[in-house]
Scaffold this motif. Structure first.
Motif, PDB file in Angstrom:
ATOM      1  N   MET A 391       0.985  -1.122   0.096  1.00 36.01           N
ATOM      2  CA  MET A 391      -0.052  -0.098  -0.073  1.00 36.01           C
ATOM      3  C   MET A 391       0.907   1.398  -0.042  1.00 36.01           C
ATOM      4  O   MET A 391       0.943   2.057   0.886  1.00 36.01           O
ATOM      5  N   SER A 392       1.589   1.501  -1.120  1.00 32.18           N
ATOM      6  CA  SER A 392       2.535   2.553  -1.102  1.00 32.18           C
ATOM      7  C   SER A 392       1.782   4.040  -1.669  1.00 32.18           C
ATOM      8  O   SER A 392       0.456   3.719  -1.897  1.00 32.18           O
ATOM      9  N   TYR A 393       2.280   4.857  -1.572  1.00 34.09           N
ATOM     10  CA  TYR A 393       1.729   6.187  -1.885  1.00 34.09           C
ATOM     11  C   TYR A 393       1.584   6.326  -3.270  1.00 34.09           C
ATOM     12  O   TYR A 393       0.459   6.550  -3.942  1.00 34.09           O
ATOM     13  N   GLU A 394       2.432   5.642  -4.041  1.00 30.60           N
ATOM     14  CA  GLU A 394       2.332   5.596  -5.342  1.00 30.60           C
ATOM     15  C   GLU A 394       0.930   4.752  -6.018  1.00 30.60           C
ATOM     16  O   GLU A 394       0.367   5.245  -6.807  1.00 30.60           O
ATOM     17  N   TYR A 395       1.004   3.598  -5.114  1.00 29.49           N
ATOM     18  CA  TYR A 395      -0.087   2.565  -5.737  1.00 29.49           C
ATOM     19  C   TYR A 395      -1.440   3.273  -5.348  1.00 29.49           C
ATOM     20  O   TYR A 395      -2.343   3.224  -6.233  1.00 29.49           O
ATOM     21  N   ILE A 396      -1.417   4.047  -4.177  1.00 25.66           N
ATOM     22  CA  ILE A 396      -2.790   4.515  -3.721  1.00 25.66           C
ATOM     23  C   ILE A 396      -3.011   5.507  -4.737  1.00 25.66           C
ATOM     24  O   ILE A 396      -4.242   5.906  -5.185  1.00 25.66           O
ATOM     25  N   GLY A 397      -2.031   6.520  -5.232  1.00 27.36           N
ATOM     26  CA  GLY A 397      -2.207   7.567  -5.889  1.00 27.36           C
ATOM     27  C   GLY A 397      -2.678   7.061  -7.386  1.00 27.36           C
ATOM     28  O   GLY A 397      -3.655   7.730  -7.957  1.00 27.36           O
ATOM     29  N   MET A 398      -2.098   5.846  -7.865  1.00 26.23           N
ATOM     30  CA  MET A 398      -2.549   5.554  -9.052  1.00 26.23           C
ATOM     31  C   MET A 398      -4.170   5.022  -9.204  1.00 26.23           C
ATOM     32  O   MET A 398      -5.038   5.435 -10.087  1.00 26.23           O
ATOM     33  N   TRP A 399      -4.683   4.535  -8.071  1.00 31.12           N
ATOM     34  CA  TRP A 399      -5.978   3.984  -7.766  1.00 31.12           C
ATOM     35  C   TRP A 399      -6.984   5.253  -7.724  1.00 31.12           C
ATOM     36  O   TRP A 399      -8.013   5.405  -8.195  1.00 31.12           O
ATOM     37  N   VAL A 400      -6.469   6.378  -6.988  1.00 30.09           N
ATOM     38  CA  VAL A 400      -7.276   7.556  -6.803  1.00 30.09           C
ATOM     39  C   VAL A 400      -7.426   8.257  -8.324  1.00 30.09           C
ATOM     40  O   VAL A 400      -8.510   8.690  -8.708  1.00 30.09           O
ATOM     41  N   ILE A 401      -6.415   8.384  -9.121  1.00 26.96           N
ATOM     42  CA  ILE A 401      -6.474   8.807 -10.301  1.00 26.96           C
ATOM     43  C   ILE A 401      -7.343   7.897 -11.260  1.00 26.96           C
ATOM     44  O   ILE A 401      -8.234   8.314 -11.959  1.00 26.96           O
ATOM     45  N   LEU A 402      -7.187   6.588 -11.168  1.00 22.72           N
ATOM     46  CA  LEU A 402      -7.803   5.802 -12.112  1.00 22.72           C
ATOM     47  C   LEU A 402      -9.576   5.842 -11.581  1.00 22.72           C
ATOM     48  O   LEU A 402     -10.384   6.039 -12.446  1.00 22.72           O
ATOM     49  N   MET A 403      -9.737   5.873 -10.338  1.00 23.86           N
ATOM     50  CA  MET A 403     -11.287   5.981  -9.972  1.00 23.86           C
ATOM     51  C   MET A 403     -11.680   7.372 -10.388  1.00 23.86           C
ATOM     52  O   MET A 403     -12.992   7.836 -10.715  1.00 23.86           O
ATOM     53  N   SER A 404     -10.934   8.454 -10.282  1.00 22.61           N
ATOM     54  CA  SER A 404     -11.340   9.833 -10.705  1.00 22.61           C
ATOM     55  C   SER A 404     -11.686   9.893 -12.221  1.00 22.61           C
ATOM     56  O   SER A 404     -12.767  10.560 -12.532  1.00 22.61           O
ATOM     57  N   LEU A 405     -10.916   9.079 -13.064  1.00 19.39           N
ATOM     58  CA  LEU A 405     -11.270   9.171 -14.474  1.00 19.39           C
ATOM     59  C   LEU A 405     -12.290   8.328 -14.753  1.00 19.39           C
ATOM     60  O   LEU A 405     -13.143   8.722 -15.503  1.00 19.39           O
ATOM     61  N   MET A 406     -12.355   7.048 -13.925  1.00 17.29           N
ATOM     62  CA  MET A 406     -13.555   6.321 -14.249  1.00 17.29           C
ATOM     63  C   MET A 406     -14.885   7.227 -13.732  1.00 17.29           C
ATOM     64  O   MET A 406     -16.069   6.845 -14.629  1.00 17.29           O
ATOM     65  N   THR A 407     -14.858   7.734 -12.758  1.00 19.43           N
ATOM     66  CA  THR A 407     -16.099   8.575 -12.461  1.00 19.43           C
ATOM     67  C   THR A 407     -16.407   9.586 -13.654  1.00 19.43           C
ATOM     68  O   THR A 407     -17.770   9.954 -13.745  1.00 19.43           O
ATOM     69  N   MET A 408     -15.424  10.360 -14.365  1.00 29.01           N
ATOM     70  CA  MET A 408     -15.625  11.128 -15.497  1.00 29.01           C
ATOM     71  C   MET A 408     -16.159  10.339 -16.377  1.00 29.01           C
ATOM     72  O   MET A 408     -17.183  10.861 -17.182  1.00 29.01           O
ATOM     73  N   ARG A 409     -15.812   9.044 -16.741  1.00 25.07           N
ATOM     74  CA  ARG A 409     -16.166   8.237 -17.790  1.00 25.07           C
ATOM     75  C   ARG A 409     -17.808   8.075 -17.589  1.00 25.07           C
ATOM     76  O   ARG A 409     -18.586   8.062 -18.317  1.00 25.07           O
ATOM     77  N   ILE A 410     -18.063   7.518 -16.274  1.00 29.27           N
ATOM     78  CA  ILE A 410     -19.466   7.091 -16.110  1.00 29.27           C
ATOM     79  C   ILE A 410     -20.398   8.326 -16.051  1.00 29.27           C
ATOM     80  O   ILE A 410     -21.666   8.193 -16.596  1.00 29.27           O
ATOM     81  N   THR A 411     -19.788   9.654 -15.900  1.00 25.73           N
ATOM     82  CA  THR A 411     -20.769  10.811 -15.557  1.00 25.73           C
ATOM     83  C   THR A 411     -20.959  11.074 -17.140  1.00 25.73           C
ATOM     84  O   THR A 411     -22.220  11.552 -17.470  1.00 25.73           O
ATOM     85  N   SER A 412     -20.209  11.003 -17.836  1.00 26.16           N
ATOM     86  CA  SER A 412     -20.460  11.181 -19.319  1.00 26.16           C
ATOM     87  C   SER A 412     -21.253  10.432 -20.210  1.00 26.16           C
ATOM     88  O   SER A 412     -21.927  10.414 -20.730  1.00 26.16           O
ATOM     89  N   ASN A 413     -21.062   8.907 -19.778  1.00 29.17           N
ATOM     90  CA  ASN A 413     -22.116   8.121 -20.134  1.00 29.17           C
ATOM     91  C   ASN A 413     -23.504   8.311 -19.755  1.00 29.17           C
ATOM     92  O   ASN A 413     -24.535   7.974 -20.778  1.00 29.17           O
ATOM     93  N   VAL A 414     -23.775   8.636 -18.423  1.00 32.24           N
ATOM     94  CA  VAL A 414     -25.013   8.835 -18.182  1.00 32.24           C
ATOM     95  C   VAL A 414     -25.557   9.981 -18.456  1.00 32.24           C
ATOM     96  O   VAL A 414     -26.822   9.834 -19.077  1.00 32.24           O
ATOM     97  N   MET A 415     -24.880  11.266 -18.707  1.00 27.06           N
ATOM     98  CA  MET A 415     -25.437  12.345 -19.354  1.00 27.06           C
ATOM     99  C   MET A 415     -25.635  12.157 -20.808  1.00 27.06           C
ATOM    100  O   MET A 415     -26.843  12.559 -21.356  1.00 27.06           O
ATOM    101  N   SER A 416     -24.656  11.495 -21.477  1.00 24.77           N
ATOM    102  CA  SER A 416     -24.626  11.518 -22.937  1.00 24.77           C
ATOM    103  C   SER A 416     -25.945  10.356 -23.329  1.00 24.77           C
ATOM    104  O   SER A 416     -26.698  10.864 -24.238  1.00 24.77           O
TER     105      SER A 416
END
Length: 518
Positions: A391-416
């Motif tokens: 559970m390194s900072y880099e690993y946690i940071g990668m998942w935070v970025i990944l889930m932020s991008l996936m949230t943008m993905r699902i937001t665009s899918n829902v709205m579109s």
């Protein structure tokens, strides 16, 4: 409003067109809506549960020459569903216009139930493709359900009710991805529970398929015992006196349809005869269909690519995730979907309109598509530093970025997708044409789902095999999709605001009668 204004509005005179009409939202008829939602869940769950283990499944088939060629076969497997769906979707829509929505929905669920179980027993790539094609044949329920939901709704609650279908699709997609990621190869992932089950050892992907078929069985049971037909097949033609008596009420500014209020579970079909295809495919409808098709092409290229991108070695431009992590990354978005679909979208649609929400959804997709491939740089660093398991900072940071991008993905899918569904429904000239309109939209999307995975897989394999500079490296498919979405966003500004209103309920005879007086 003054007392005199109130008295005047109660008369048969038309209301002031400049004065906004405030209507109270009709309560949602949950006795009809909930069975539709239960039936709708079957398709997205059974469609997406293969995504987390598709990479590993093709490896087990041992048909790819190298890991970099797996995307070719995953594209074929993914697009086989869309090919058969494209060939049958229009027939399901037109058939539902003739015999009713309910029998078509029941037939589709029976087919999905059978082929979902069969897919778990596949041991060869050819058999997997055949079963996926059979799944696509029975996956025509989406367009039929849109028609049924539109028939149940009225102008005051249509946006909220129509939003339930993409909500169900998105939640089902998240649940399906989670099921596929967590329960694939159960003998290996849960040796204490399934280690001695030879059936799951020999068929490592059977358990998630059985779980998906259980959802289809539940939807089938609910549809058989709780869902009532929404389409009146033999409507009574109103007399001239009845038609004349209905016109003043329509001119008075009411946005609710009286048959829906009297019988909230059944929608009447005013014209017994359906419109011709030529009259339905107006330039505006074609324009909206084309933008929808391009958007669907771009979205599907990356939706199909993501599980392959996530499973690919970071040295080749991927993330190097296992099936469980891929399933979790897709499934955790379900929390965001519920809030977006039930709270955010209805408020935005009622305040700003469908077209505004469509544009906002497209604008969310662009940064997601541009930024996602850069995450492989972080994954490659983690692989080099051997910190993926801690559970390194880099690993946690990668998942935070990944889930932020996936949230943008699902937001665009829902709205579109919610917006385009509403726009297509709104443009149907009559309720008798809803099946054709939604079927045509589903056809266009299915065609794009054929070509998008094939092109995405070819381009991804080509880009990671050759040492080309940016953007022709592993970023190429993502950047191409971002460019296409940008074009759709630009084209959306040529769509008029009239798509915000449900055309089938607009009092067209009154408008034509008033034209000579103006």
């Amino acid at each position: 409003m003054s007392r005199s204004d109130t008295a005047r509005s109660q008369q048969d005179e038309p209301a002031d067109p400049e004065e906004p009409v405030v209507t109270k939202e009709t309560p949602i008829p949950w006795k009809q809506v909930l069975p539709l939602v239960a039936m709708r869940l079957a398709e997205p769950i059974n469609l997406t549960l293969i995504l987390p283990f598709m990479y590993r499944m093709i490896e087990d088939f041992d048909i790819a020459d190298s890991p970099k060629d797996i995307s070719h076969y995953s594209s074929i497997l993914y697009m086989s569903f869309s090919i058969s769906q494209t060939l049958t979707i229009m027939h399901w829509g037109r058939l539902s216009d003739r015999i009713g929505r309910r029998p078509v929905l029941i037939a589709g669920l029976v087919g999905i139930l059978a082929v979902s179980v069969l897919f778990g027993f596949t041991k060869t790539f050819a058999m997997a493709v055949v079963v996926r094609m059979a799944t696509g044949v029975f996956a025509g329920n989406g367009a039929v359900m849109k028609s049924a939901m539109a028939e149940i709704a009225d102008d005051t609650n249509r946006s909220r009710m129509m939003a339930l279908l993409p909500l169900t699709w998105n939640v089902g997609s998240m649940v399906g991805s989670g099921i596929g990621g967590v329960f694939s190869n159960p003998a290996e992932q849960f040796p204490g529970l399934f280690g001695n089950f030879k059936l799951f050892i020999y068929f490592p992907y059977l358990l998630p398929c059985l779980m998906g078929s259980t959802v289809a069985a539940y939807g089938l049971a609910v549809g058989l015992f709780n869902f009532k037909e929404t389409l009146i097949l033999k409507p009574t033609q109103p007399t001239h006196e009845e038609a004349a008596s209905e016109q003043p009420a329509a001119a008075g500014g009411s946005t609710e349809v009286s048959p829906l209020l009297a019988q909230p579970t059944v929608a009447s079909v005013a014209p017994a005869k359906q419109s011709s295809m030529r009259s339905l495919l107006t330039p505006l409808i074609i324009r909206v269909m084309v933008t929808n098709a391009i958007m669907c092409f771009a979205y599907n290229m990356c939706d199909q690519l993501y599980p392959i991108f996530a499973a690919t070695n970071p040295r080749d431009g991927g993330l190097g995730l296992d099936p469980r992590s891929i399933g979790l990354s897709l499934g955790i978005e379900g929390i965001v979907v519920v809030y977006l679909q039930l709270v955010v979208y209805p408020r935005w649609e009622r305040k700003y309109g469908v077209l505004y929400c469509y544009r906002r959804g497209l604008s969310f997709a662009i940064p997601y598509l541009v930024c996602m491939p850069f995450l492989s740089i972080v994954a490659a660093h983690l692989q080099t530093s051997a910190s993926t398991l801690s559970m390194s900072y880099e690993y946690i940071g990668m998942w935070v970025i990944l889930m932020s991008l996936m949230t943008m993905r699902i937001t665009s899918n829902v709205m579109s997708y919610t917006s385009i569904n509403l726009m297509i429904t709104n443009m149907a000239p009559s309720r008798a044409d809803l099946g054709f309109m939604n079927g045509t939209q589903q056809l266009a999307m299915s065609v794009m789902r054929i070509f998008a995975p094939a092109i995405s897989g070819i381009l991804w394999s080509w880009s990671i095999k050759h040492s080309l500079p940016f953007p022709f490296n592993s970023h190429f498919v993502w950047m191409l999709s971002a460019l296409l979405v940008s074009i759709v966003l630009w084209q959306s500004f040529s769509i008029p605001e009239s798509v915000n209103k449900f055309a089938a309920d607009q009092p067209k005879p009154i408008v034509s009668a008033e034209e000579p007086d103006e």
